[in-house]
Design a protein around this motif. Sequence first.
Motif, mmCIF file in Angstrom:
data_model
loop_
_atom_site.group_PDB
_atom_site.id
_atom_site.type_symbol
_atom_site.label_atom_id
_atom_site.label_comp_id
_atom_site.label_asym_id
_atom_site.label_seq_id
_atom_site.Cartn_x
_atom_site.Cartn_y
_atom_site.Cartn_z
ATOM 1 N N ASN A 189 0.810 -1.221 0.000
ATOM 2 C CA ASN A 189 0.000 0.000 0.000
ATOM 3 C C ASN A 189 0.838 1.264 0.000
ATOM 4 O OD1 ASN A 189 -2.212 -1.612 0.204
ATOM 5 N ND2 ASN A 189 -2.228 -1.534 2.443
ATOM 6 N N TYR A 262 -3.897 21.924 -8.312
ATOM 7 C CA TYR A 262 -4.003 20.551 -7.811
ATOM 8 C C TYR A 262 -5.426 20.192 -7.395
ATOM 9 C CZ TYR A 262 -2.980 16.537 -4.762
ATOM 10 O OH TYR A 262 -2.962 15.310 -4.165
ATOM 11 N N TYR A 263 -6.110 21.113 -6.722
ATOM 12 C CA TYR A 263 -7.444 20.765 -6.216
ATOM 13 C C TYR A 263 -8.534 20.956 -7.259
ATOM 14 C CZ TYR A 263 -5.489 20.004 -1.622
ATOM 15 O OH TYR A 263 -4.761 19.494 -0.586
ATOM 16 N N ARG A 264 -8.292 20.375 -8.435
ATOM 17 C CA ARG A 264 -9.345 20.289 -9.441
ATOM 18 C C ARG A 264 -9.450 18.816 -9.795
ATOM 19 N NH1 ARG A 264 -7.687 23.940 -14.175
ATOM 20 N NH2 ARG A 264 -5.850 22.725 -13.710
ATOM 21 N N PRO A 265 -10.680 18.321 -10.087
ATOM 22 C CA PRO A 265 -10.866 16.873 -10.146
ATOM 23 C C PRO A 265 -9.808 16.127 -10.972
ATOM 24 C CG PRO A 265 -12.950 17.985 -10.420
ATOM 25 C CD PRO A 265 -11.900 19.057 -10.350
ATOM 26 N N PHE A 268 -6.241 16.463 -9.604
ATOM 27 C CA PHE A 268 -6.220 15.855 -8.274
ATOM 28 C C PHE A 268 -6.000 14.347 -8.388
ATOM 29 C CE2 PHE A 268 -8.695 14.659 -4.320
ATOM 30 C CZ PHE A 268 -7.848 15.291 -3.431
ATOM 31 N N SER A 272 -1.929 12.929 -8.118
ATOM 32 C CA SER A 272 -1.688 12.119 -6.924
ATOM 33 C C SER A 272 -1.348 10.687 -7.315
ATOM 34 C CB SER A 272 -2.908 12.138 -6.011
ATOM 35 O OG SER A 272 -3.945 11.390 -6.598
ATOM 36 N N TYR A 276 2.147 8.804 -6.477
ATOM 37 C CA TYR A 276 2.073 7.575 -5.687
ATOM 38 C C TYR A 276 3.074 6.544 -6.214
ATOM 39 C CZ TYR A 276 -0.096 3.472 -3.516
ATOM 40 O OH TYR A 276 -0.350 2.332 -2.799
ATOM 41 N N LYS A 571 -8.826 2.015 -6.821
ATOM 42 C CA LYS A 571 -8.893 3.424 -6.476
ATOM 43 C C LYS A 571 -10.117 4.087 -7.132
ATOM 44 C CE LYS A 571 -6.097 6.698 -8.405
ATOM 45 N NZ LYS A 571 -4.799 7.075 -8.964
ATOM 46 N N ILE A 574 -13.422 2.949 -5.500
ATOM 47 C CA ILE A 574 -13.706 3.664 -4.255
ATOM 48 C C ILE A 574 -14.212 5.072 -4.570
ATOM 49 C CG2 ILE A 574 -12.669 4.695 -2.214
ATOM 50 C CD1 ILE A 574 -10.787 2.290 -2.089
ATOM 51 N N LEU B 98 -10.246 4.226 2.099
ATOM 52 C CA LEU B 98 -9.403 5.407 1.902
ATOM 53 C C LEU B 98 -8.449 5.110 0.761
ATOM 54 C CD1 LEU B 98 -8.556 6.401 5.572
ATOM 55 C CD2 LEU B 98 -10.368 7.268 4.086
ATOM 56 N N LEU B 99 -7.942 6.156 0.122
ATOM 57 C CA LEU B 99 -7.052 5.968 -1.015
ATOM 58 C C LEU B 99 -5.612 6.223 -0.594
ATOM 59 C CD1 LEU B 99 -9.399 7.802 -3.434
ATOM 60 C CD2 LEU B 99 -8.798 5.396 -3.576
ATOM 61 N N ASP B 100 -4.757 5.228 -0.891
ATOM 62 C CA ASP B 100 -3.371 5.329 -0.435
ATOM 63 C C ASP B 100 -2.571 6.402 -1.173
ATOM 64 O OD1 ASP B 100 -3.276 3.385 1.575
ATOM 65 O OD2 ASP B 100 -3.377 1.819 0.049
ATOM 66 N N ASN B 101 -3.068 6.812 -2.321
ATOM 67 C CA ASN B 101 -2.302 7.827 -3.048
ATOM 68 C C ASN B 101 -2.615 9.246 -2.562
ATOM 69 O OD1 ASN B 101 -4.829 7.250 -4.179
ATOM 70 N ND2 ASN B 101 -4.322 8.474 -5.973
ATOM 71 N N PHE B 102 -3.600 9.370 -1.677
ATOM 72 C CA PHE B 102 -3.909 10.680 -1.116
ATOM 73 C C PHE B 102 -3.487 10.743 0.345
ATOM 74 C CE2 PHE B 102 -7.460 10.682 -4.350
ATOM 75 C CZ PHE B 102 -6.907 11.687 -5.127
ATOM 76 N N ARG B 105 -5.456 14.509 4.458
ATOM 77 C CA ARG B 105 -6.108 15.755 4.072
ATOM 78 C C ARG B 105 -6.848 15.590 2.744
ATOM 79 N NH1 ARG B 105 -4.317 20.946 4.891
ATOM 80 N NH2 ARG B 105 -2.350 20.107 5.629
ATOM 81 N N ASP B 106 -6.129 15.045 1.754
ATOM 82 C CA ASP B 106 -6.717 14.941 0.421
ATOM 83 C C ASP B 106 -7.833 13.904 0.387
ATOM 84 O OD1 ASP B 106 -4.985 16.846 -0.304
ATOM 85 O OD2 ASP B 106 -3.642 15.567 -1.484
ATOM 86 N N LEU B 109 -10.795 15.731 1.569
ATOM 87 C CA LEU B 109 -11.239 16.750 0.616
ATOM 88 C C LEU B 109 -11.816 16.168 -0.671
ATOM 89 C CD1 LEU B 109 -8.373 19.386 0.901
ATOM 90 C CD2 LEU B 109 -10.678 19.503 1.867
ATOM 91 N N LEU B 110 -11.540 14.864 -0.906
ATOM 92 C CA LEU B 110 -11.915 14.269 -2.193
ATOM 93 C C LEU B 110 -13.321 14.635 -2.711
ATOM 94 C CD1 LEU B 110 -11.231 12.332 -4.547
ATOM 95 C CD2 LEU B 110 -11.992 10.457 -3.105
ATOM 96 N N VAL B 113 -13.443 18.243 -3.806
ATOM 97 C CA VAL B 113 -12.685 18.496 -5.032
ATOM 98 C C VAL B 113 -13.490 18.011 -6.226
ATOM 99 C CG1 VAL B 113 -10.594 17.959 -6.307
ATOM 100 C CG2 VAL B 113 -10.467 18.373 -3.869
ATOM 101 N N TYR B 142 -0.191 9.629 5.433
ATOM 102 C CA TYR B 142 -0.896 8.810 4.448
ATOM 103 C C TYR B 142 -1.642 7.681 5.159
ATOM 104 C CZ TYR B 142 1.053 11.322 0.570
ATOM 105 O OH TYR B 142 1.311 12.306 -0.342
#
Lengths: 661, 255
Positions: A189, A262-265, A268, A272, A276, A571, A574, B98-102, B105-106, B109-110, B113, B142
Motif C-alpha cells: 500500500n 491541484y485541487y481540481r478533479p 487531483f 496524486s 504515488y 482506487k 472507491i 481510503l485511497l493510499d495515493n492521497f 487531508r486529500d 477533501l476528495l 474536489v 498517508y
Amino acid sequence: MNSRFFSSLALRNIQANRQLYIPYVLASVAVIAMFHLMASLLTNEFVRTRAASLTMMFEFGTVVIAIFAFIFILYTNSFLIKRRKKEIGLYGILGLEKRHVAKVLLFEMLYTGLVSLGAGMLTGFVFGRLFFLLLNYMMNLPVQLDYSTTGVTALMTAGLSVSVFLLAFLYNISQFTFAKPVKLLKGSNEGEREPKGSVVLFVLSLAFLAAGYGISLSMDDPLSALTYFFTAVLAVIIGTYLLFVSGSIFILKALKRNSRFYYRPAAFISVSGMLYRMKQNAVGLANICILSTMVMITVSTTMTVFVGTEEILENQLPYENNWTVYGAELTPEELTESFMSFQDRVRETAAEMGLEVTGSEAYRFQSFAGEISGGQFEPRRDIRGSGDLPLFLQVIPVADYNRLIGASVSLAPDEALFYHSDESFSAEELTFGGTTYRLSPADPASVTEDSQGITETAMLVVPDLLHIRRISEAYYADVEHEVMAGIDAHVAWNTDGTQEEKKAYAEAVESLKAGYPTSNYRSRIAVTEEWYSMNGGFLFLGVFLGLLFTIGTVLITYFKQVSEGYDDRGKFQIMQKVGLDRDMIRDSTRSQLVWMFLLPIAVAVIHVLFAYPIVRKMLLLFGITSDRTWLLSFATVVVAFSVIYFMIYRMTSKVYYGIVR
Amino acid sequence: MALLEIRKLEKVYTARFSSQKTTALANIDFSVEGGQFVAIMGESGSGKTTLLNIISTLDDATSGEVYLGGKPLSSIRDKEMSAFRRSTLGFVFQDFNLLDNFSIRDNILLPLVLSRTPVDELEKRLLPIAENLGIADLLDKYPYEVSGGQKQRTAVARALITEPKLILADEPTGALDSKSSRNLMETLKDINSQGQTILMVTHSVRAASFADRVLFIRDGAVYHEIYRGAESPDDFTDRISQSLTVLSGGGGRRE
C-alpha cells in the motif's frame, strides 16, 4: 516438502496474479524478441560483408538493446514484486521458512523466465522472417536480404535472459530476506518515496546529457563519429533515465504544491496517482522517450539517405540518358559527325522499341578555367595566390544555343552572347583567344551547367566551332604543362515507357556506344541500380529497425497503461462510491495526455536534434551533404511519429479507461 | 415530513440463466426523521446491505420507492446520480475505503474536489471537522501510516465534509478493535447530537446501542423495532440483546 509442491505453488501464484503477470510477461517477450532480432542481424550476410563499420554499428545496437532490456525487465520486476509483498509476507506468517519462500520465488522466476525466453525467441524469429519477406517484397531492392539466425544468436539471447532473470530473482530474494513479515504485509500500500538526493540525480542527468550532446557536437570526421556514437548514445540513455526520475518528480511535486491547480478533479486524481508511483511513472516515460528517439533517428536517417541519394542522382544526371563524347583527339568535323549521327541513332533505337524521346538537350562545348580581368578572359596566373575557385567558362556554338532554347539567333564573327552566374561582369566587350566579341546577354534558360551556387560559372555563345577551336589554341598556348582538351559533345534525353522498357532501352543504347570509341554513356537506371545494390541494404535495415522500435514503443506504452490500469482500478471504484462520475474518469485519464504524450516526445525531439551533428558526419559516408534534406526528413518523421504515437496513446488510454471504469 | 421514507421496497434477484428468483427485500417500509440516529441490525443475508445499497443509489429497487427529503430517488437521472451522491449522502464503509495515493487531508477533501469547490473554501471546511474528529495532526500523513481507528475517523470526516443530509454507515466498527469502536461510536453520537441524521447497518450490539432507534431485519423484512427512551446505554444494550436472542430463536412470528 518437495520441489513439486513449490513448483505447483509457484504456478498457482502466477495464475492468481495474472493481472500483474500477463503484461509483465508480454513486455518481457517483446524486449527479448527485440534483442533477438537485433542480435540475429549480426549474422546477417549484408551486415557482415558490406562494411566493417556496419558490423560495429550493429554490435553497438545489440549492446544498447541489451542494456535497455536489463533496465526494463529489472524495473518492471521490482514494481511487480512490490505489489506482491503482502501475499509473500503472509507466507512467512503462515510458517514458510525464508528458504522455502526463496524456492517458490525461484520457480516463479523459472517459469516466467522460460516462457519469456521461449516466446521471445519465437516471436523474434517469426517477426524477422515475416518482415524480411514483406520488406523484400515491398521495397523491391536489387539485392534481397535474407533473415538468418544461428545458434550463437540463440545463445546470446538465452544468456541475456538468464542473467536478467537471475538478477531479478536475487533482487526479489533480497527484498524478503531483509524485511519483517509485518512490514511486508503493509508493503504494497505504501506510496513510492522520492529517491534520495534527487537534486544530485538531476545534476548528474544534465551532466550525462551534456556529455552525450557534447560528443555529438564535437565530432570532426565520419570515422570518429562512428566510434564515439555508441558512447554518446549510452550517455544520453543514462541521462534520460536520471532526468525523468529526478525531473518528473520535481515537476509533479511543484504541481501538487500549486493548490489552485491541484485541487481540481482531473489534476487531483492524476497527479496524486503519478506521485504515488513516481519512480515507476518516471521509468515508464523514460522508456517511451528512449524508444521514440531510436525510432526517429533510424527512420529520419534512413529517409535522408534515400531522399538524398535520389537528389544526388537527379542532380548528377538530370536526364535519364546521358552521353558525352570526348573530342580531344577528334577534329571539329569528326566531332560534329559523331554528335549528329548519335542523336539520329538514339531516336531510331527508341522508335524501334516503340518509345519516344520526350525531352533532350544536345550541345557541343568546351570549358575553360580562368578569370576575367580588364575585359579579357585568361588563364589564372597565380594559382596559389588566392583561395577561391577560378571562373568556369563554357563556350558553345550558336547553332546549339538556338537548338537548346528554340531560338534563331545569328551572330556576326565579332559577336557573342554572354551569361554570367553572378552578373559581376557586365562590360560590353570581352576579349578571348585574340578576338574581341561584342556581347549581348544570353538567355539564362540555355545554361546547362548547374552551378548550384558553389562556383562562379559563365557561358559564352560564339558563331561556330572554329571560333572555339581558335579560342582553345590561344588559351592553351598561355598555359604551361597542360594537356590540351578538345571540344566535347553532350547529349542527354528522356524517353517515355515503363521502367522495364527504359531499362531495355538503356541496354540498347549502351550497345550503340561501340561505334563511338571516345564516348561515355550513363543511364540513370543503371547508376541507380548500382547504388542500390551497394547500399540498398542500409535502407532495408533502417526501415526494419524503425518498424521494430515502433512496435517496441507500442508494446511498452500498452504495458504502462495496462499495468497502471489494474493498479488504479480499486482506487477508481472507491472514488465512484463517494461520487466520481464517468465523465470525470475520462477527464482525469485525458489530463495525463500532456504528461504521457508531450513530455517523452518533446525530450526525444531534443535528443534527435542534438544527434544531428554526429549523424550528419556519418551520412557523409553516403555522400549526403544537404542539410535541407535531413531537416525535411526529420520534420516529416517527427510529425508522422507524433501522429502514430498519439494514436497509440489514444488506443492504450481507451484500454486503461476500460479497465478502471 | 420525514427525511428518509422507504415505501414498500422490494428487491428480487433473478439468476441470469434460470427463472429462479431470490427475494432479498420483501416489502420494507419505514421512515427516518431528520436528526435521528438509526441502526439496522440483522444476520448475514438478511438484506441489510441490499437495503443500504438501494438507499445509496448504488443499486435499483425492483418495486417500491425511496424518498429522500421528499424526492423519489428513481426520479434522479443517471447523469446527476454521482453529483447527488456527492452532495446529499455521506458514506462510512467497513473497510474505510481510503485511497493510499492521497494524504489524510486529500482523502477528506476528495468529495469537495470532485464537486469543484474553490480552494479557499476547502481549508475552511476541513479544519473544524478535523479538529472535531481529533485528526488535525494527521492531515499530512498517508492512510498506511495511521491506525485503523484514525482511518475510520478520516472516513467519517470525508463523509461529513459535504454537509450531507444523511450519513450511511456500513458496519463502521467492523474492522476496529473494541476501544477504537467505542471511540468511533462516541464520535458518531456526538455528530448526531449536532443534528446530523445517521443510518447505520451493524452486527454489533454495542455499536447499535449508541443509536436512538434500532430496526431488526430478517428475511428481507423489518421484523421488529425498538426505541431508546430515557434508558441508560447499558439498559438499552441489554434490551437489544434480548430482542436479538428472542428474534433469532426462530420465534416464527411475522408481521
